[in-house]
Design a protein around this motif. Sequence first.
Motif, PDB file in Angstrom:
ATOM      1  N   ASP A   1       0.860  -1.184   0.000  1.00  0.00           N
ATOM      2  CA  ASP A   1       0.000   0.000   0.000  1.00  0.00           C
ATOM      3  C   ASP A   1       0.896   1.234   0.000  1.00  0.00           C
ATOM      4  OD1 ASP A   1      -1.816   2.018   0.337  1.00  0.00           O
ATOM      5  OD2 ASP A   1      -2.484   1.395   2.328  1.00  0.00           O
ATOM      6  N   VAL A   2       1.033   1.885  -1.136  1.00  0.00           N
ATOM      7  CA  VAL A   2       1.954   3.017  -1.231  1.00  0.00           C
ATOM      8  C   VAL A   2       1.502   4.189  -0.369  1.00  0.00           C
ATOM      9  CG1 VAL A   2       0.840   4.103  -3.235  1.00  0.00           C
ATOM     10  CG2 VAL A   2       3.300   4.396  -2.876  1.00  0.00           C
ATOM     11  N   THR A   3       0.215   4.274  -0.077  1.00  0.00           N
ATOM     12  CA  THR A   3      -0.273   5.375   0.763  1.00  0.00           C
ATOM     13  C   THR A   3       0.175   5.213   2.213  1.00  0.00           C
ATOM     14  OG1 THR A   3      -2.382   4.267   1.254  1.00  0.00           O
ATOM     15  CG2 THR A   3      -2.288   5.644  -0.727  1.00  0.00           C
ATOM     16  N   ALA A   4       0.658   4.011   2.583  1.00  0.00           N
ATOM     17  CA  ALA A   4       1.129   3.776   3.945  1.00  0.00           C
ATOM     18  C   ALA A   4       2.628   4.021   4.098  1.00  0.00           C
ATOM     19  CB  ALA A   4       0.795   2.344   4.370  1.00  0.00           C
ATOM     20  N   CYS A   5       3.316   4.293   3.003  1.00  0.00           N
ATOM     21  CA  CYS A   5       4.757   4.537   3.074  1.00  0.00           C
ATOM     22  C   CYS A   5       5.029   5.861   3.787  1.00  0.00           C
ATOM     23  CB  CYS A   5       5.365   4.571   1.675  1.00  0.00           C
ATOM     24  SG  CYS A   5       5.354   2.968   0.835  1.00  0.00           S
ATOM     25  N   ASN A   6       6.066   5.864   4.583  1.00  0.00           N
ATOM     26  CA  ASN A   6       6.440   7.053   5.350  1.00  0.00           C
ATOM     27  C   ASN A   6       7.040   8.105   4.433  1.00  0.00           C
ATOM     28  OD1 ASN A   6       6.885   8.760   7.462  1.00  0.00           O
ATOM     29  ND2 ASN A   6       8.449   7.512   8.466  1.00  0.00           N
ATOM     30  N   LEU A   7       6.519   9.332   4.516  1.00  0.00           N
ATOM     31  CA  LEU A   7       7.005  10.460   3.722  1.00  0.00           C
ATOM     32  C   LEU A   7       7.409  11.594   4.652  1.00  0.00           C
ATOM     33  CD1 LEU A   7       4.441  10.925   0.774  1.00  0.00           C
ATOM     34  CD2 LEU A   7       6.814  10.227   0.552  1.00  0.00           C
ATOM     35  N   LYS A   8       8.408  12.359   4.244  1.00  0.00           N
ATOM     36  CA  LYS A   8       8.733  13.570   4.988  1.00  0.00           C
ATOM     37  C   LYS A   8       9.367  14.581   4.049  1.00  0.00           C
ATOM     38  CE  LYS A   8      13.346  12.230   6.691  1.00  0.00           C
ATOM     39  NZ  LYS A   8      14.171  12.000   7.911  1.00  0.00           N
ATOM     40  N   VAL A   9       9.255  15.842   4.412  1.00  0.00           N
ATOM     41  CA  VAL A   9       9.871  16.939   3.659  1.00  0.00           C
ATOM     42  C   VAL A   9      11.123  17.372   4.404  1.00  0.00           C
ATOM     43  CG1 VAL A   9       9.564  19.296   2.816  1.00  0.00           C
ATOM     44  CG2 VAL A   9       7.640  17.694   2.749  1.00  0.00           C
ATOM     45  N   ILE A  10      12.236  17.428   3.670  1.00  0.00           N
ATOM     46  CA  ILE A  10      13.502  17.833   4.264  1.00  0.00           C
ATOM     47  C   ILE A  10      13.512  19.345   4.430  1.00  0.00           C
ATOM     48  CG2 ILE A  10      16.008  17.834   4.011  1.00  0.00           C
ATOM     49  CD1 ILE A  10      14.842  15.074   4.426  1.00  0.00           C
ATOM     50  N   GLU A  11      13.728  19.788   5.631  1.00  0.00           N
ATOM     51  CA  GLU A  11      13.760  21.226   5.885  1.00  0.00           C
ATOM     52  C   GLU A  11      14.940  21.867   5.163  1.00  0.00           C
ATOM     53  OE1 GLU A  11      13.755  22.025  10.021  1.00  0.00           O
ATOM     54  OE2 GLU A  11      11.785  21.144  10.388  1.00  0.00           O
ATOM     55  N   GLY A  12      14.685  23.032   4.593  1.00  0.00           N
ATOM     56  CA  GLY A  12      15.731  23.735   3.866  1.00  0.00           C
ATOM     57  C   GLY A  12      15.143  24.599   2.772  1.00  0.00           C
ATOM     58  N   GLY A  13      15.983  25.023   1.864  1.00  0.00           N
ATOM     59  CA  GLY A  13      15.541  25.939   0.825  1.00  0.00           C
ATOM     60  C   GLY A  13      14.739  25.299  -0.283  1.00  0.00           C
ATOM     61  N   TRP A  14      14.901  23.972  -0.478  1.00  0.00           N
ATOM     62  CA  TRP A  14      14.246  23.332  -1.624  1.00  0.00           C
ATOM     63  C   TRP A  14      13.128  22.380  -1.225  1.00  0.00           C
ATOM     64  CZ3 TRP A  14      19.892  23.205  -2.030  1.00  0.00           C
ATOM     65  CH2 TRP A  14      20.388  24.240  -2.832  1.00  0.00           C
ATOM     66  N   ASN A  15      12.995  22.050   0.038  1.00  0.00           N
ATOM     67  CA  ASN A  15      11.905  21.189   0.515  1.00  0.00           C
ATOM     68  C   ASN A  15      11.839  19.859  -0.231  1.00  0.00           C
ATOM     69  OD1 ASN A  15      10.997  23.101   2.430  1.00  0.00           O
ATOM     70  ND2 ASN A  15       9.830  24.178   0.851  1.00  0.00           N
TER      71      ASN A  15
END
Length: 368
Positions: free
Chosen positions: A76-90
């Motif tokens: 289930d790809v919707t269950a994969c953990n996602l995060k945005v790396i803090e910084g100038g480009w996100n």
Amino acid sequence: MVSATEFKGEYSVSSKNPPPDQSEGVKTHLYRIGAEHGDDTPKSFACADQDSPSLLDTLILSQWEDFAWKGHLGYDVTACNLKVIEGGWNFVVQLNDKWNSCFFKEYDKFLGPVECSKPNCMDNYNELLLCIAQGDNDTHEVVPSTTPPNDGLLLIANAYPVEYGHIFLVPSATNQLSLFWDKRMFNLITRIASGVNSASFRVFFDSCASTMPDHMFFQACYFANPLPVESASTVAIYDGKATSGIHVYEIIDYPMKALVFTSNNLNMLSSVVSEVSLTLHGNNTAHSLLISNNGTKVFLFPQVKNLATGCCLSALECGGYFVYHTEFDFDRASEAEISNRMASVALQDGAFENLKRMCFAVADDHVR
């Protein structure tokens, strides 16, 4: 076998299919795109109600969701953990220990004529969602449960998706060129992006990964948010003549060099980008493409192979979206690490300037 799906709306449904007992082989839905007229601007393909999903969008997602509902996805790809790396480009990173960019090699059966000699072979083509081809009529047409034409484009579910609705777009046998692909195929791809008419839909092409001997393919999926590169700053470097509507921009303040081609004239955009890509292929220059904004915007990422790994980045990675297989690497992902990976495959200044001049020459040639 692709499930029977009921479609409603202002389109034509053909009933010219042969009876099941008169025709054996692979069957799928066929979506015929309406005939081209004039400059083929996207408004010809957008649905009347901009707040409602288009027919093609509904068709693709319903078939992909049916594939998932039947348990064919590896996870289930919707269950994969996602995060945005803090910084100038996100930059966006995903933790997915099952994903592999080479999974399409399992589907090499689609790189030749799609056929079988026995009716029970249908289970071998569960990934085939539908086929899209150029139509002769002014309106779009859906032909349920028919044999895919040899000049169509096969939409194949990726059983190991990176994002929702992840598919491969594979030219049928007669559209596979011996060396590369041409304006005709790229035009069909941009018209599909236009017909889907969804800001979430992106199409990708990787010259390193997407070409095998005598074969090639694109990929596409849906993203809830813009990719980091789509939010990057740009500067205009080419303003085409009024008859072309082609504009070229350079991405600035980004870890790797990239160009953006835009136009509301899909035919012109297809001609220019396909010739640029063909020239890069002829020069053995690795490159990736990202098609967004309903087919009217194409990002070009020229690359050199990383000296340490001998590899290039995928179009997803060029766009700022990275997949990590281990929690250790996922937790350690940083803007500096990702920026260094992108910079390691970026063209040198001189080569990039030569590329820009080539792009300008191609665009000029197409408006004479």
